[in-house]
Design an enzyme around this catalytic site. Structure first.
Site, PDB file in Angstrom:
ATOM      1  N   CYS A 130       0.817  -1.214   0.000  1.00 55.35           N
ATOM      2  CA  CYS A 130       0.000   0.000   0.000  1.00 55.35           C
ATOM      3  C   CYS A 130       0.851   1.265   0.000  1.00 55.35           C
ATOM      4  CB  CYS A 130      -0.931   0.001   1.213  1.00 55.35           C
ATOM      5  SG  CYS A 130      -2.015  -1.435   1.262  1.00 55.35           S
ATOM      6  N   LYS A 195      -8.041   0.037  10.729  1.00 55.93           N
ATOM      7  CA  LYS A 195      -8.058  -1.039   9.739  1.00 55.93           C
ATOM      8  C   LYS A 195      -7.087  -2.119  10.187  1.00 55.93           C
ATOM      9  CE  LYS A 195      -7.199  -2.033   4.894  1.00 55.93           C
ATOM     10  NZ  LYS A 195      -7.042  -1.489   3.549  1.00 55.93           N
ATOM     11  N   ARG A 205      -8.573  -9.212  -2.218  1.00 57.13           N
ATOM     12  CA  ARG A 205      -7.240  -9.125  -2.825  1.00 57.13           C
ATOM     13  C   ARG A 205      -7.200  -9.888  -4.128  1.00 57.13           C
ATOM     14  NH1 ARG A 205      -3.545  -9.374   2.651  1.00 57.13           N
ATOM     15  NH2 ARG A 205      -4.408  -7.437   3.497  1.00 57.13           N
ATOM     16  N   ARG A 217       0.906  -7.201   5.507  1.00 53.97           N
ATOM     17  CA  ARG A 217       0.624  -5.799   5.789  1.00 53.97           C
ATOM     18  C   ARG A 217       0.696  -5.476   7.288  1.00 53.97           C
ATOM     19  NH1 ARG A 217      -0.870  -4.938   0.645  1.00 53.97           N
ATOM     20  NH2 ARG A 217      -2.860  -5.632  -0.209  1.00 53.97           N
ATOM     21  N   LYS A 248     -12.701  -1.546  10.247  1.00 48.00           N
ATOM     22  CA  LYS A 248     -12.691  -2.590   9.220  1.00 48.00           C
ATOM     23  C   LYS A 248     -11.809  -3.733   9.635  1.00 48.00           C
ATOM     24  CE  LYS A 248     -11.011  -3.124   4.568  1.00 48.00           C
ATOM     25  NZ  LYS A 248     -10.247  -2.548   3.519  1.00 48.00           N
ATOM     26  N   SER A 274     -14.882  -8.435   2.342  1.00 52.32           N
ATOM     27  CA  SER A 274     -15.088  -9.543   1.404  1.00 52.32           C
ATOM     28  C   SER A 274     -15.163 -10.901   2.091  1.00 52.32           C
ATOM     29  CB  SER A 274     -13.976  -9.533   0.360  1.00 52.32           C
ATOM     30  OG  SER A 274     -12.701  -9.617   0.982  1.00 52.32           O
ATOM     31  N   TYR A 313     -21.147  -5.356   0.392  1.00 50.40           N
ATOM     32  CA  TYR A 313     -21.357  -5.798  -0.994  1.00 50.40           C
ATOM     33  C   TYR A 313     -22.825  -6.122  -1.264  1.00 50.40           C
ATOM     34  CZ  TYR A 313     -16.318  -5.822  -0.921  1.00 50.40           C
ATOM     35  OH  TYR A 313     -15.016  -5.414  -0.794  1.00 50.40           O
TER      36      TYR A 313
END
Ligand code: PBG
Length: 329
Positions: A130, A195, A205, A217, A248, A274, A313
């Site tokens: 990122c 996050k 991803r 990460r 998140k 997701s 979503y």
């Protein structure tokens, strides 16, 4: 002795009473629909890792945004997948990039729909991190000017809100300053403030082609074990100019959502990510439970914890259920 005087069941004995006693609401206005945008035209393809979601060219994204608007969902959140990746993710601030073009197309098609853009480099860098990588590490301060370029290019395209999701220190202050210097004082910032370094991002991803090619990460996203640290992250982002803050993932972090909402009282979002999405989709497909009820229960729980709005979503689909009186658990 409260019993038999007090009988909580009295207030649960009919659907009417249960409705009257219901403490938490979910309306279409509480939902944000993410969209995955790719370059090109007339392109729409199902994303294998995220059943029910699509890769969309900007014109198709505008059609999808139209559906969100028609369903009364107030906002979409855009993610971009570029054709070209390089070490610094330079496609991310390309005026003709997928996100920039999608923002323009959406604003033309449904001007009142709020367009939020994800500001990050991981979809654009060839290493999938990122930020910019120097000597094998993500270079915080060297990444900030790149993020500000992305945010300004999204604002120039017409984004209402930019949402930095990279977790670099100081990014909110840098983005606010850059937006203001470029005349975008009224573009708001939704910070992915707390996050976590979560395995629940797996399907995303895959969908966004943004898995890191080496390492992980954990050097920039938060440790799932940490609750107090989330408050520190949120406090810093608010001091730096975040208008809204986000936690998140959502369901595994309801305690954090609650802490953030109570402590700061700022507009607080939660991202039902997701992995949370596919868990319910796959389990429902396997016959473990009723899909619609499970989705509704997950959303009412996230709202009950304190989220003002939820990125999910299922936003457009759920808005349809709400309209038809089928939002139930
Ligand atoms: C980009 C970004 C990610 C998600 C949103 N923005 C992936 C990541 O941090 O690896 C995850 C969304 C999801 O899983 O639905 N940094």
């Amino acid at each position: 002795m409260p019993f038999p005087i007090e009988r909580p069941r009295r207030l649960r004995k009919s659907a009417g009473l249960r409705r009257l006693m219901c403490e938490t609401t979910v309306t279409a206005a509480d939902l944000v629909q993410p969209l995955f945008v790719v370059e090109g035209e007339g392109y729409r393809r199902a994303i294998e890792s995220l059943p029910g979601q699509f890769h969309l060219s900007p014109d198709e994204a505008a059609l999808e945004a139209g559906k969100a608007y028609a369903a009364d969902v107030p906002a979409v959140l855009l993610f971009g997948l570029p054709k070209h990746k390089d070490p610094i993710g330079s496609s991310a601030w390309d005026e003709a990039g997928a996100v920039q073009r999608a923002v323009r197309a959406i604003k033309e098609h449904v001007p009142e729909l709020i367009v939020i853009t994800d500001v990050c480099l991981c979809e654009y860098t060839d290493h999938g991190h990122c930020g910019r990588v120097v000597n094998g590490e993500v270079d915080n301060d060297g990444t900030l000017p790149l993020l500000t370029k992305i945010a300004v290019s999204h604002a120039a395209a017409g984004a209402d809100v930019v949402a930095p999701s990279d977790m670099m220190d100081g990014r909110i202050g840098s983005v606010r300053k850059a937006l203001d210097e470029n005349g975008f004082q009224s573009v708001a910032i939704l910070s992915y403030a707390a996050k976590y370094a979560s395995s629940f991002y797996g399907p995303f991803r895959d969908a966004a082609g943004s898995a890191p090619s080496f390492g992980d990460r954990k050097g920039y996203q938060m440790d799932p074990a940490n609750r107090r640290e989330a408050l520190r992250e949120v406090a810093l982002d608010i001091m730096e100019g975040a208008d809204m803050v986000m936690v998140k993932p959502a369901l595994p972090y309801l305690d954090v959502i609650n802490d953030v909402r109570r402590r700061f009282g700022r507009p607080t979002a939660a991202y039902q990510v997701s992995g949370e999405y596919v868990m319910i989709e796959h389990a429902a497909r396997a016959g473990a439970f009723d899909r619609r009820r499970a989705i509704c229960e997950s959303l009412v729980s996230i709202r009950r914890a304190g989220a003002d709005f939820v990125v999910t979503y299922w936003a457009v689909e759920v808005a349809g259920w709400i309209r038809e009186g089928q939002f139930e658990w």
